[in-house]
Design an enzyme around this catalytic site. Structure first.
Site, PDB file in Angstrom:
ATOM      1  N   ASP A  45      51.792 -18.000  46.483  1.00 21.52           N
ATOM      2  CA  ASP A  45      51.490 -16.660  46.981  1.00 21.52           C
ATOM      3  C   ASP A  45      51.426 -16.675  48.504  1.00 21.52           C
ATOM      4  O   ASP A  45      50.619 -17.394  49.097  1.00 21.52           O
ATOM      5  CB  ASP A  45      50.148 -16.187  46.410  1.00 21.52           C
ATOM      6  CG  ASP A  45      49.768 -14.810  46.905  1.00 21.52           C
ATOM      7  OD1 ASP A  45      50.016 -13.836  46.176  1.00 21.52           O
ATOM      8  OD2 ASP A  45      49.216 -14.697  48.025  1.00 21.52           O
ATOM      9  N   TYR A  50      50.859 -13.253  56.894  1.00 24.72           N
ATOM     10  CA  TYR A  50      50.368 -14.627  57.020  1.00 24.72           C
ATOM     11  C   TYR A  50      51.180 -15.416  58.041  1.00 24.72           C
ATOM     12  O   TYR A  50      50.714 -16.449  58.543  1.00 24.72           O
ATOM     13  CB  TYR A  50      50.427 -15.368  55.675  1.00 24.72           C
ATOM     14  CG  TYR A  50      49.583 -14.796  54.570  1.00 24.72           C
ATOM     15  CD1 TYR A  50      48.660 -13.775  54.791  1.00 24.72           C
ATOM     16  CD2 TYR A  50      49.716 -15.276  53.265  1.00 24.72           C
ATOM     17  CE1 TYR A  50      47.909 -13.251  53.762  1.00 24.72           C
ATOM     18  CE2 TYR A  50      48.962 -14.760  52.221  1.00 24.72           C
ATOM     19  CZ  TYR A  50      48.067 -13.745  52.470  1.00 24.72           C
ATOM     20  OH  TYR A  50      47.327 -13.234  51.441  1.00 24.72           O
ATOM     21  N   LYS A  75      54.043 -10.182  50.170  1.00 22.69           N
ATOM     22  CA  LYS A  75      53.433  -8.862  50.306  1.00 22.69           C
ATOM     23  C   LYS A  75      53.925  -8.162  51.559  1.00 22.69           C
ATOM     24  O   LYS A  75      54.189  -8.808  52.577  1.00 22.69           O
ATOM     25  CB  LYS A  75      51.901  -8.991  50.372  1.00 22.69           C
ATOM     26  CG  LYS A  75      51.297  -9.859  49.285  1.00 22.69           C
ATOM     27  CD  LYS A  75      49.795 -10.004  49.473  1.00 22.69           C
ATOM     28  CE  LYS A  75      49.260 -11.163  48.668  1.00 22.69           C
ATOM     29  NZ  LYS A  75      49.591 -12.473  49.256  1.00 22.69           N
ATOM     30  N   HIS A 108      50.360  -4.688  50.421  1.00 22.26           N
ATOM     31  CA  HIS A 108      49.208  -5.528  50.764  1.00 22.26           C
ATOM     32  C   HIS A 108      47.882  -4.753  50.788  1.00 22.26           C
ATOM     33  O   HIS A 108      46.857  -5.255  50.326  1.00 22.26           O
ATOM     34  CB  HIS A 108      49.449  -6.205  52.114  1.00 22.26           C
ATOM     35  CG  HIS A 108      48.736  -7.500  52.273  1.00 22.26           C
ATOM     36  ND1 HIS A 108      49.224  -8.543  53.009  1.00 22.26           N
ATOM     37  CD2 HIS A 108      47.561  -7.938  51.775  1.00 22.26           C
ATOM     38  CE1 HIS A 108      48.384  -9.560  52.974  1.00 22.26           C
ATOM     39  NE2 HIS A 108      47.355  -9.215  52.226  1.00 22.26           N
ATOM     40  N   LYS A 230      43.260 -21.572  47.757  1.00 24.92           N
ATOM     41  CA  LYS A 230      43.969 -22.131  48.896  1.00 24.92           C
ATOM     42  C   LYS A 230      43.258 -23.382  49.390  1.00 24.92           C
ATOM     43  O   LYS A 230      42.025 -23.437  49.418  1.00 24.92           O
ATOM     44  CB  LYS A 230      44.029 -21.111  50.028  1.00 24.92           C
ATOM     45  CG  LYS A 230      44.712 -21.609  51.289  1.00 24.92           C
ATOM     46  CD  LYS A 230      44.099 -21.037  52.557  1.00 24.92           C
ATOM     47  CE  LYS A 230      42.777 -21.662  52.893  1.00 24.92           C
ATOM     48  NZ  LYS A 230      42.212 -21.216  54.183  1.00 24.92           N
ATOM     49  N   VAL A 232      44.356 -26.953  52.233  1.00 28.22           N
ATOM     50  CA  VAL A 232      45.381 -27.792  52.869  1.00 28.22           C
ATOM     51  C   VAL A 232      45.065 -29.269  52.667  1.00 28.22           C
ATOM     52  O   VAL A 232      45.791 -30.136  53.154  1.00 28.22           O
ATOM     53  CB  VAL A 232      45.506 -27.477  54.372  1.00 28.22           C
ATOM     54  CG1 VAL A 232      46.007 -26.060  54.578  1.00 28.22           C
ATOM     55  CG2 VAL A 232      44.185 -27.700  55.100  1.00 28.22           C
ATOM     56  N   ARG A 236      41.871 -31.757  47.329  1.00 26.87           N
ATOM     57  CA  ARG A 236      41.351 -30.494  46.810  1.00 26.87           C
ATOM     58  C   ARG A 236      42.446 -29.666  46.141  1.00 26.87           C
ATOM     59  O   ARG A 236      42.198 -28.972  45.160  1.00 26.87           O
ATOM     60  CB  ARG A 236      40.689 -29.687  47.937  1.00 26.87           C
ATOM     61  CG  ARG A 236      39.389 -30.303  48.413  1.00 26.87           C
ATOM     62  CD  ARG A 236      38.789 -29.525  49.549  1.00 26.87           C
ATOM     63  NE  ARG A 236      37.576 -30.161  50.052  1.00 26.87           N
ATOM     64  CZ  ARG A 236      36.974 -29.832  51.199  1.00 26.87           C
ATOM     65  NH1 ARG A 236      37.481 -28.859  51.942  1.00 26.87           N
ATOM     66  NH2 ARG A 236      35.888 -30.463  51.581  1.00 26.87           N
ATOM     67  N   ASN A 240      41.824 -28.502  42.348  1.00 26.51           N
ATOM     68  CA  ASN A 240      41.817 -27.091  41.962  1.00 26.51           C
ATOM     69  C   ASN A 240      42.762 -26.793  40.812  1.00 26.51           C
ATOM     70  O   ASN A 240      42.615 -25.765  40.136  1.00 26.51           O
ATOM     71  CB  ASN A 240      42.170 -26.215  43.163  1.00 26.51           C
ATOM     72  CG  ASN A 240      41.064 -26.145  44.197  1.00 26.51           C
ATOM     73  OD1 ASN A 240      39.927 -26.526  43.941  1.00 26.51           O
ATOM     74  ND2 ASN A 240      41.397 -25.675  45.388  1.00 26.51           N
TER      75      ASN A 240
END
Length: 275
Positions: A45, A50, A75, A108, A230, A232, A236, A240
């Site tokens: 996504d 962004y 979006k 959006h 989200k 980086v 993680r 997730n």
């Protein structure tokens, strides 16, 4: 990895757990998305605002995965609303992504003061009819915005992506979605980390041998919500995704649901005032 999917109101199937790239700099996006794809995520996504559609597209191109294996969402930003500007904005996103279509295209924000989301929605209908998007939807729309959109165009969004987490559970909005066959997708599903030290969450996590983030994501999944966490950090990112080997019992679900603060729990902007 056998991940659950949600069937949208036009028959398109979306993985229930995806990977979001909000606030990830474009220079870091290719690596983050590449790590996510290697870990097993198949839904990505992004959004025009962004500024990382190029990095997202680069990771997709480098992954070696077939296009049909992936579900890509982007979006339209507020300044590109309006029928003709929407079509141009969509083409710009496709160019940055390096794709000939997306799987889901979203408005959006409703930006009610601009009063352009109806014309914008009609442009998304053209994009859908042309096969450039497999499904279309909205983001951050409240029930009043959705009701007007449906009443005046006759086209029901496939998805509404909204801020949703244990502190802001959007019960009225979710009831509207259920009534009209709109899938609920959560952005900021972890409340930007603000719940990761909450004693209710950490207590469940310790008992189950899971991370607090995994507990919150599992809570979302068991309610049928599409989620796009989200990160980086490679560890993680993988953690997730590792949320399919356990379940929360009724007591756990009740305890997490009791954390709801209604609008007081909102972290992001109010859709009625952001333009």
């Amino acid at each position: 990895m056998n991940q659950p999917v949600i069937t949208l109101n036009n028959g398109v199937r979306i993985p229930q757990l995806g990977f979001g790239v909000w606030q990830v700099p474009d220079a870091e996006t290719a690596a983050a998305v590449g790590t996510a794809l290697e870990a097993g995520y198949r839904s990505i996504d992004t959004a025009a605002i962004y500024g990382n559609e190029k990095g997202t597209g680069a990771a997709i191109a480098a992954s070696g995965l077939r296009r049909e294996e992936l579900f890509v969402t982007t979006k339209l930003w507020n300044s590109d609303q309006g029928h003709d500007r929407t079509l141009a904005g969509f083409e710009a996103s496709l160019d940055k992504l390096g794709l000939d279509h997306v799987d889901l295209y979203l408005i959006h924000w409703p930006t009610p003061e601009r009063d352009t989301y109806l014309d914008t929605w009609r442009a998304l209908g053209k994009i859908l009819a042309d096969g450039r998007a497999r499904a279309i939807g909205v983001s951050n729309f409240k029930p009043a915005h959705l009701r007007r959109l449906i009443d005046e165009t006759g086209v029901v969004p496939a998805v509404n992506q909204v801020e949703l987490h244990p502190l802001l559970q959007q019960q009225e909005l979710r009831a509207f979605h259920a009534e009209h066959g709109i899938a609920t997708e959560a952005w900021s599903p972890l409340a930007q980390g603000s719940l990761l030290q909450h004693p209710v969450i950490t207590g469940i996590a310790q008992r189950l041998g899971r991370t607090p983030a995994q507990v919150i994501l599992r809570w979302h999944l068991q309610q049928g919500t599409i989620v796009i966490p989200k990160s980086v950090t490679p560890e993680r990112i993988r953690q997730n995704l590792d949320v399919f080997g356990f379940t929360l019992d009724e007591a756990d679900l009740t305890a997490v649901t009791a954390l709801d603060q209604g609008d007081a729990g909102r972290i992001g902007p109010d859709p009625d005032t952001l333009n």
